[in-house]
Design an enzyme around this catalytic site. Structure first.
Site, PDB file in Angstrom:
ATOM      1  N   LYS A  95      -0.694   1.611  13.685  1.00 50.59           N
ATOM      2  CA  LYS A  95       0.487   2.074  12.959  1.00 50.59           C
ATOM      3  C   LYS A  95       1.241   3.159  13.729  1.00 50.59           C
ATOM      4  O   LYS A  95       2.450   3.324  13.573  1.00 50.59           O
ATOM      5  CB  LYS A  95       0.096   2.614  11.577  1.00 50.59           C
ATOM      6  CG  LYS A  95      -0.435   1.550  10.619  1.00 50.59           C
ATOM      7  CD  LYS A  95       0.672   0.630  10.136  1.00 50.59           C
ATOM      8  CE  LYS A  95       0.169  -0.366   9.086  1.00 50.59           C
ATOM      9  NZ  LYS A  95       1.174  -1.412   8.785  1.00 50.59           N
ATOM     10  N   GLU A 117       6.847   3.878   2.692  1.00 47.79           N
ATOM     11  CA  GLU A 117       5.948   3.348   1.684  1.00 47.79           C
ATOM     12  C   GLU A 117       4.549   3.279   2.287  1.00 47.79           C
ATOM     13  O   GLU A 117       4.402   3.237   3.507  1.00 47.79           O
ATOM     14  CB  GLU A 117       6.383   1.923   1.277  1.00 47.79           C
ATOM     15  CG  GLU A 117       5.896   0.796   2.205  1.00 47.79           C
ATOM     16  CD  GLU A 117       6.480   0.830   3.606  1.00 47.79           C
ATOM     17  OE1 GLU A 117       7.504   1.506   3.806  1.00 47.79           O
ATOM     18  OE2 GLU A 117       5.893   0.200   4.512  1.00 47.79           O
ATOM     19  N   SER A 376      -7.312  -3.854  14.922  1.00 46.28           N
ATOM     20  CA  SER A 376      -6.125  -3.067  14.592  1.00 46.28           C
ATOM     21  C   SER A 376      -6.411  -1.671  14.055  1.00 46.28           C
ATOM     22  O   SER A 376      -5.575  -0.787  14.158  1.00 46.28           O
ATOM     23  CB  SER A 376      -5.271  -3.833  13.586  1.00 46.28           C
ATOM     24  OG  SER A 376      -6.050  -4.156  12.444  1.00 46.28           O
TER      25      SER A 376
END
Lengths: 394, 252
Positions: A95, A117, A376
């Site tokens: 991210k 969000e 990830s």
């Protein structure tokens, strides 16, 4: 597999990926989307911007992340598995790539505040992190249910100086957090950028977030060559909205590698959904008979999304990538397997991809194949939940 | 020119201001009675919401109405059938999000709307650039697709929207989602910008919640759209009779 036309390119001014994508937002947001589109297009062709993006990801974000050969797992499965270690990036997942890009762009546009969000909190924590680094105000919308389930991440965001707003509308989860962030954005577009967390939403977000995340795939492609392995037979990633998958696929879209996205079975937009329009995009969505958006249900909050990024819907439609669903049970087993055999605790999201490899090795993945797994995120955030699930069983 | 636009132009040219109230279909069991009460009070047209699970341009009140309606089992086809059952005597404008029509199929939606006697639609997440296929589907069915102009819309865009607009232009009074506000916001500036490029009737909406605000809207534009203020009261149990009395104050 031979490619006839290049894929994962610039989707053009209207942001189309085949039949999918576009910009379906209230009129009030159109100028902000256009401004962002122009700013990103300009920045992405500016060497100085790219240099700063790479510099920050290197000095602050911990890139490049390594590729680890998973020796014991490979031996037991009969396929050669390499993991791209996004779990080692700052804040514990891929991210960070997107939020570093978007916050630099926020500053470039002269805006002083970001909103975001978040579902489980990973994107919220990453946004709060990147915003703190640049001194931007940050407000994160999080479903009220998720603020309770992920109370520690709420505290992390607050430590990082962000304000967390619990969303009490609708299902009080990720889908509603996106709705609320969009509603809020209408009221503050002048000084605020909406830092969307995945390859979804109105154009240019799906394209822009893919470009920021493509650093994963480009690094991995180079590293696989340096390791002497070359192009893997299969590239596998988990898919919620699909940003980590888009990032790694981007490095291999024009290669011979098969691309596989693993969705949560309870949120499988490609296999269980239909074309529709939500959150500013046309894509594949879980819907009721009368076109209401349905709740996704998954053990992993990060995959708890009833849609998928529009470019994934397109890659599925043209057969360049395929998407499979994975139930909760094998995901828990995969998390345990990777932890005990390789010393890596994966995020529940990433464990979906591991579970698919474990299930299909020697079947859909022929023995002896080379597999590149996008790991990830790390699983620290999930251990309490996993402990409770395992305890509940015994 | 379709019948909605003709009706609203005639009213405007006759110097009549148009009160256009909004209700969510299915939000209360007697929602049809409330619509009839609004017509009896003098509404120039009524706006009927079809509930969608993810209404990104709606504030808390209309979100609550959508939820209540969905929980009561409301479906788009059910709403259209109900509207087809008995004409209201004024134009009906349906407001919903694009996925509802996309899911039903655009041709099928257009045909159902036509059969229900609906003469206009407002689709807040379908802007000019994406509206092509939809407008093609409703062509020839006497249905106007109403477009919005926001305070953030730059001049060149207002011109483009004004050129493509049908029925009336929806002037959003502020950068906000639907709700109740203290004033009429930036309505004056938005209406002025629309007027420079269009001779269509212009109605002010978003936040208009009192008779005074509506009267101010009538002084600067051709009509006012009132949603949340009404929906809020109906959700709290206002009867159809009381709805008629409440609405009368908004009619000039």
């Amino acid at each position: 597999m031979t490619q006839t036309a290049p894929v994962m390119r610039d989707p053009g001014e209207d942001g189309r990926f085949g039949d999918f994508g576009g910009r379906f937002v209230p009129e009030a947001l159109i100028p902000a989307c256009e401004e962002l589109h122009d700013a990103f297009r300009d920045a992405w062709t500016d060497d100085a911007f790219r240099e700063e993006f790479h510099h920050v990801l290197r000095e602050f974000g911990g890139r490049p992340t390594p590729i680890t050969y998973l020796a014991r797992l490979s031996e037991s499965l009969g396929v050669r598995v390499y993991a791209k270690r996004e779990d080692l990036a700052h804040t514990g997942s891929h991210k960070i790539n997107n939020v570093v890009g978007q916050t630099l762009l926020t500053r470039r546009m002269g805006k002083t505040r970001v909103i975001a969000e978040t579902g489980a909190g990973q994107h919220g924590v990453a946004t709060a992190t990147a915003a703190a680094r640049l001194g931007l105000d940050c407000t994160v919308y999080m479903g009220e249910l998720d603020t309770q389930r992920q109370a520690l991440n709420v505290f992390r965001m607050e430590l990082l100086g962000a304000k967390v707003v619990p969303v009490t509308s609708g299902s009080r989860t990720l889908k509603d957090a996106v709705n609320e962030a969009m509603r809020e954005w209408v009221t503050c577009v002048d000084d605020t950028h909406y830092c969307l967390g995945s390859v979804m939403g109105p154009h240019p977000f799906p394209w822009m977030v893919r470009e920021f995340q493509s650093i994963i795939g480009h690094e991995a492609s180079r590293q696989m060559a340096e390791l002497g392995v070359g192009t893997p037979d299969v590239v596998v990633a988990c898919v919620g909205g699909g940003s980590n998958a888009a990032g790694i696929f981007a490095g291999f879209a024009d290669s011979t590698a098969e691309l596989v996205g693993v969705e949560a079975a309870g949120g499988a937009a490609i296999s269980g959904g239909q074309p529709g329009v939500l959150h500013g995009m046309k894509s594949m969505l879980l819907q009721s008979e009368s076109g209401q958006i349905e709740e996704a249900e998954s053990i992993s909050a990060g995959l708890d999304y009833p849609g998928i990024g529009p470019e994934h819907a397109h890659l599925a439609a043209i057969g360049r990538a395929r998407y499979v669903g994975m139930a909760d049970e094998p995901v828990i087993e995969a998390l345990q397997l990777l932890s005990s055999s390789e010393g890596i605790i994966p995020a529940l999201e990433s464990a979906h991809a591991v579970a698919w490899i474990a299930r299909e090795a020697g079947r859909e993945i022929p023995s002896g194949s080379t597999v590149l797994l996008n790991l990830s995120g790390r699983g620290d955030k999930d251990v309490a939940q996993v402990r409770d699930i395992l305890k509940g069983r015994s | 020119m379709n019948s909605l636009e003709r009706h609203l132009r005639e009213r405007r040219d006759a110097g009549q201001s148009s009160f256009v109230p909004y209700l969510m279909a299915g939000m209360v069991p007697d929602w049809r009675d409330h619509l009839e009460a609004l017509v009896a009070a003098g509404a120039a047209a009524v706006e009927v919401g079809v509930p969608f699970s993810d209404p990104i341009l709606d504030g808390v009140v209309i979100q609550r109405a959508a939820l209540a309606s969905l929980e009561a089992g409301t479906t788009p086809e059910g709403v259209f059938a109900e509207l087809a059952r008995r004409p209201l005597g004024v134009p009906v404008i349906v407001m919903t999000y694009f996925n509802i029509f996309h899911h039903l199929g655009m041709e099928r939606s257009a045909s159902l709307l036509h059969d229900a006697g609906v003469s206009g639609v407002i689709i807040p997440d379908l802007t000019l650039e994406e509206a092509g296929p939809w407008r093609e589907a409703v062509t020839g069915r006497d249905i106007d697709t109403v477009l919005l102009v926001a305070p953030s819309s730059p001049e060149a865009r207002v011109e483009k929207i004004a050129r493509a607009a049908q029925g009336f232009v929806y002037a959003a009074s502020r950068m906000a989602v639907t709700g109740q506000a203290e004033d009429t916001g930036d309505a004056g500036a938005v209406v002025d910008r629309v007027r420079r490029h269009s001779d269509l009737p212009v109605f002010v909406g978003i936040g208009i919640s009192t008779p005074e605000q509506a009267r101010h809207a009538y002084s600067i534009a051709d009509g006012a759209i009132v949603g949340s203020a009404l929906v809020d009261r109906v959700l709290r149990g206002m009867s159809a009779l009381e709805t008629e009395a409440f609405a009368r104050d908004f009619v000039l």
